[in-house]
Enzyme design. Structure first.
Site, PDB file in Angstrom:
ATOM      1  N   HIS A  13     -20.522  21.900   6.822  1.00 44.30           N
ATOM      2  CA  HIS A  13     -19.634  22.954   7.343  1.00 44.30           C
ATOM      3  C   HIS A  13     -20.114  24.338   6.904  1.00 44.30           C
ATOM      4  O   HIS A  13     -20.118  25.281   7.706  1.00 44.30           O
ATOM      5  CB  HIS A  13     -18.197  22.750   6.825  1.00 44.30           C
ATOM      6  N   LYS A  37      -6.495  12.200  13.290  1.00 45.65           N
ATOM      7  CA  LYS A  37      -6.960  11.793  11.957  1.00 45.65           C
ATOM      8  C   LYS A  37      -5.826  11.907  10.948  1.00 45.65           C
ATOM      9  O   LYS A  37      -4.996  12.806  11.069  1.00 45.65           O
ATOM     10  CB  LYS A  37      -8.104  12.707  11.485  1.00 45.65           C
ATOM     11  N   ARG A  86     -24.106  17.607  15.125  1.00 44.83           N
ATOM     12  CA  ARG A  86     -25.137  16.839  14.413  1.00 44.83           C
ATOM     13  C   ARG A  86     -25.931  16.001  15.387  1.00 44.83           C
ATOM     14  O   ARG A  86     -27.065  15.621  15.113  1.00 44.83           O
ATOM     15  CB  ARG A  86     -24.478  15.925  13.375  1.00 44.83           C
ATOM     16  N   SER A 123     -17.131  14.711   6.680  1.00 46.40           N
ATOM     17  CA  SER A 123     -15.999  14.569   5.758  1.00 46.40           C
ATOM     18  C   SER A 123     -15.614  13.103   5.609  1.00 46.40           C
ATOM     19  O   SER A 123     -15.303  12.641   4.505  1.00 46.40           O
ATOM     20  CB  SER A 123     -14.794  15.368   6.266  1.00 46.40           C
TER      21      SER A 123
HETATM   22  O1  PNS Z   1     -12.822  18.909  12.297  1.00 49.64           O
HETATM   23  P1  PNS Z   1     -12.068  18.388  13.487  1.00 49.64           P
HETATM   24  O2  PNS Z   1     -11.170  17.241  13.071  1.00 49.64           O
HETATM   25  O3  PNS Z   1     -12.948  18.045  14.655  1.00 49.64           O
HETATM   26  O4  PNS Z   1     -11.114  19.592  13.959  1.00 49.64           O
HETATM   27  C1  PNS Z   1     -10.275  19.443  15.063  1.00 49.64           C
HETATM   28  C2  PNS Z   1      -9.346  20.664  15.189  1.00 49.64           C
HETATM   29  C3  PNS Z   1      -8.432  20.779  13.980  1.00 49.64           C
HETATM   30  C4  PNS Z   1     -10.186  21.904  15.344  1.00 49.64           C
HETATM   31  C5  PNS Z   1      -8.510  20.421  16.493  1.00 49.64           C
HETATM   32  O5  PNS Z   1      -7.788  19.222  16.380  1.00 49.64           O
HETATM   33  C6  PNS Z   1      -7.571  21.584  16.794  1.00 49.64           C
HETATM   34  O6  PNS Z   1      -7.999  22.590  17.310  1.00 49.64           O
HETATM   35  N1  PNS Z   1      -6.265  21.434  16.472  1.00 49.64           N
HETATM   36  C7  PNS Z   1      -5.274  22.442  16.730  1.00 49.64           C
HETATM   37  C8  PNS Z   1      -4.375  22.045  17.900  1.00 49.64           C
HETATM   38  C9  PNS Z   1      -5.047  22.334  19.222  1.00 49.64           C
HETATM   39  O7  PNS Z   1      -5.340  23.446  19.566  1.00 49.64           O
HETATM   40  N2  PNS Z   1      -5.261  21.236  20.033  1.00 49.64           N
HETATM   41  C10 PNS Z   1      -5.772  21.349  21.371  1.00 49.64           C
HETATM   42  C11 PNS Z   1      -7.234  21.704  21.494  1.00 49.64           C
HETATM   43  S1  PNS Z   1      -8.350  20.533  20.806  1.00 49.64           S
END
Ligand code: PNS
Length: 162
Positions: A13, A37, A86, A123
């Site tokens: 990250h 998750k 990745r 992670s």
């Molecule tokens: O590291 P990750 O788990 O891929 O991150 C995912 C994250 C937290 C960026 C995504 O779930 C997110 O944007 N959550 C906020 C809610 C949202 O906007 N959801 C709709 C678009 S994905």
């Protein structure tokens, strides 16, 4: 805008944030909740860890995201969402999010390929190794490993101490 769940923040990250910072004057790291998750660490701790890991980087700010990324992008006036890839599997999971975020906010997602030397780090892999008592000290920023062992109720492996 560099969004993620960062549970916990890894060297992978940090690599993406450093690369994003070479493209943009200001980088906002948004620590959010991924509903697909279940998180090990609480959001406040994840924000603190990322903030500590980026304290020496200028133009980088870490915030907690409790709502939609599209709304945070609008509130922050973000010009782009930046995500690290990745490999192809990452693209497969990122593409629907990128399309949804563009649909909701009009903000484009820019994909950055990370350092191939860090492509084994995620992670979930960090938590898996730590959960089996393995050493994760060189996979995460300073101070993060002990917090992960603690959250998993694992004794710190002696050979990994730094
Ligand atoms: O590291 P990750 O788990 O891929 O991150 C995912 C994250 C937290 C960026 C995504 O779930 C997110 O944007 N959550 C906020 C809610 C949202 O906007 N959801 C709709 C678009 S994905």
């Amino acid at each position: 805008m560099c969004p993620g769940s960062f549970d916990p923040v890894t060297e992978g990250h940090l690599d993406i944030v450093r690369r994003a910072r070479t493209l943009f004057d200001q980088v906002v790291v948004a620590v959010g909740v991924n509903v697909t998750k279940s998180a090990l660490l609480p959001p406040t701790q994840r924000v603190e860890m990322f903030a500590r890991a980026t304290a020496s980087m200028s133009g980088v700010r870490v915030v907690r995201m409790s709502g939609l990324l599209a709304d945070l992008c609008r509130d922050e006036g973000a010009s782009a969402i930046v995500k690290g890839l990745r490999g192809g599997a990452d693209f497969d999971s990122e593409q629907p999010m990128a399309l949804m975020n563009r649909h909701l906010s009009g903000v484009e997602t820019v994909f950055i390929t990370g350092d191939p030397g860090l492509s084994h780090i995620s992670s979930s892999m960090v938590k898996d190794v730590a959960g089996h008592g393995g050493p994760i000290y060189d996979l995460v920023p300073e101070g993060v490993a002990d917090a992960v062992y603690h959250a998993l109720d694992i004794n710190v492996p002696k050979e990994g101490v730094r």
